[in-house]
Write an enzyme that holds these catalytic residues in place. Structure first.
Site, short mmCIF file in Angstrom:
data_model
loop_
_atom_site.label_atom_id
_atom_site.label_comp_id
_atom_site.label_asym_id
_atom_site.label_seq_id
_atom_site.Cartn_x
_atom_site.Cartn_y
_atom_site.Cartn_z
N GLU A 67 -9.16 17.43 17.50
CA GLU A 67 -10.58 16.94 17.63
C GLU A 67 -10.92 17.02 19.49
OE1 GLU A 67 -13.36 17.01 16.50
OE2 GLU A 67 -13.74 16.37 14.56
N LYS A 112 -15.24 8.02 22.51
CA LYS A 112 -16.47 7.61 22.80
C LYS A 112 -16.59 5.99 22.02
CE LYS A 112 -19.85 10.62 23.81
NZ LYS A 112 -21.19 11.05 23.51
N ASP A 154 -17.22 10.47 18.41
CA ASP A 154 -18.44 9.80 18.94
C ASP A 154 -18.76 8.79 17.71
OD1 ASP A 154 -20.94 9.11 19.91
OD2 ASP A 154 -21.90 11.09 19.53
N GLY A 188 -15.49 22.95 19.58
CA GLY A 188 -15.23 21.85 20.74
C GLY A 188 -13.70 21.76 21.04
P1 IMP Z 1 -19.34 12.41 15.38
O1 IMP Z 1 -20.64 11.58 15.82
O2 IMP Z 1 -17.86 11.34 15.78
O3 IMP Z 1 -19.46 12.78 14.04
O4 IMP Z 1 -19.17 13.57 16.54
C1 IMP Z 1 -19.64 14.96 16.14
C2 IMP Z 1 -19.56 16.07 17.23
O5 IMP Z 1 -20.51 15.57 18.13
C3 IMP Z 1 -18.30 15.96 17.99
O6 IMP Z 1 -17.14 16.79 17.19
C4 IMP Z 1 -18.67 16.77 19.22
O7 IMP Z 1 -18.73 18.34 18.59
C5 IMP Z 1 -20.27 16.41 19.03
N1 IMP Z 1 -20.24 15.35 20.36
C6 IMP Z 1 -20.51 14.11 20.24
N2 IMP Z 1 -20.58 13.57 21.51
C7 IMP Z 1 -20.62 14.61 22.46
C8 IMP Z 1 -20.80 14.64 23.82
O8 IMP Z 1 -20.62 13.82 24.45
N3 IMP Z 1 -20.46 15.97 24.42
C9 IMP Z 1 -20.39 17.20 23.21
N4 IMP Z 1 -20.18 17.18 22.12
C10 IMP Z 1 -20.64 15.74 21.62
#
Ligand code: IMP
Length: 199
Positions: A119, A151, A123, A64
């Protein structure tokens, strides 16, 4: 234009202008390409200032962050190296794994380096918190994080973001490297997915 109706011309112009195919479920643009580029320059400026005279190693988190990293590193004005890691965050489930793991570790030695993780989006914070732990175990001199998107209202794990592009609302977004089912990474802007997946 003989043989070409006006609607086709308008539709083709829309295709060229947006990079979208007819029927794509990509909704409203949240952050335009110009806004992204302007913010990337600001982030690169701050990083160049803070890392002058240091041993900067960018760790790009695949897939990403690849497009963000490509623009960011070209705007950084101090010497830096780059390496790539890949994390499995979700496995087969739609909920994040408690302990995300490397599917590709860094190739270079991280000890005594000034590491800046690049990154795409933070999220829940699970992935970046876990990544920080894995990288810290390799004894870097310093460890910080640069994320294009935050987010913030979805956060479950405290994970500091030293360089943040944009704080966005709780919506599933695509474009500028971010995907849904490996689609839409190529879009030069960030858009909200019309039909929001459960996440
Ligand atoms: P985490 O929940 O912070 O561990 O996020 C993990 C991964 O989920 C991120 O690095 C993204 O690859 C993916 N991700 C989370 N939210 C989104 C979104 O809104 N669009 C696309 N990928 C997302």
């Amino acid at each position: 234009m003989p043989g070409v109706d006006r609607l086709s011309v308008v539709g083709f112009a829309f295709f060229i202008a947006t990079g979208c195919r007819v029927g794509d479920p990509v909704g409203r643009t949240l952050i335009t390409a110009d806004e992204i580029q302007a913010r990337v320059l600001e982030l690169a400026e701050a990083i160049s200032h803070d890392y002058a005279g240091r041993d900067l190693l960018l760790i790009c988190v695949l897939k990403g962050a690849a497009i963000f990293w490509a623009d960011l590193c070209r705007a950084i004005r101090v010497p830096c190296q780059s390496d790539f890691v890949a994390m499995e965050s979700y496995g087969d489930a739609s909920a994040p794994l408690e302990e995300p793991r490397f599917t590709k570790a860094a190739d270079v030695t991280l000890a005594n380096r000034d590491i800046l993780i690049v990154e795409d989006i933070i999220d829940t914070g699970h992935t970046s918190a876990c990544l920080r732990g894995l990288l810290r175990a390799q004894s870097p001199r310093s460890l910080a994080l640069c994320a294009l998107l935050d987010k913030a209202e979805r956060r479950q794990v405290n994970s500091p973001i030293e360089y943040c592009g944009f704080v966005i609302p709780n919506a599933f977004v695509v474009g500028y490297g971010l995907d849904f089912a490996q689609q839409y990474r190529h879009l030069p802007f960030i858009a909200v997915l019309e039909t929001q997946p459960e996440h």
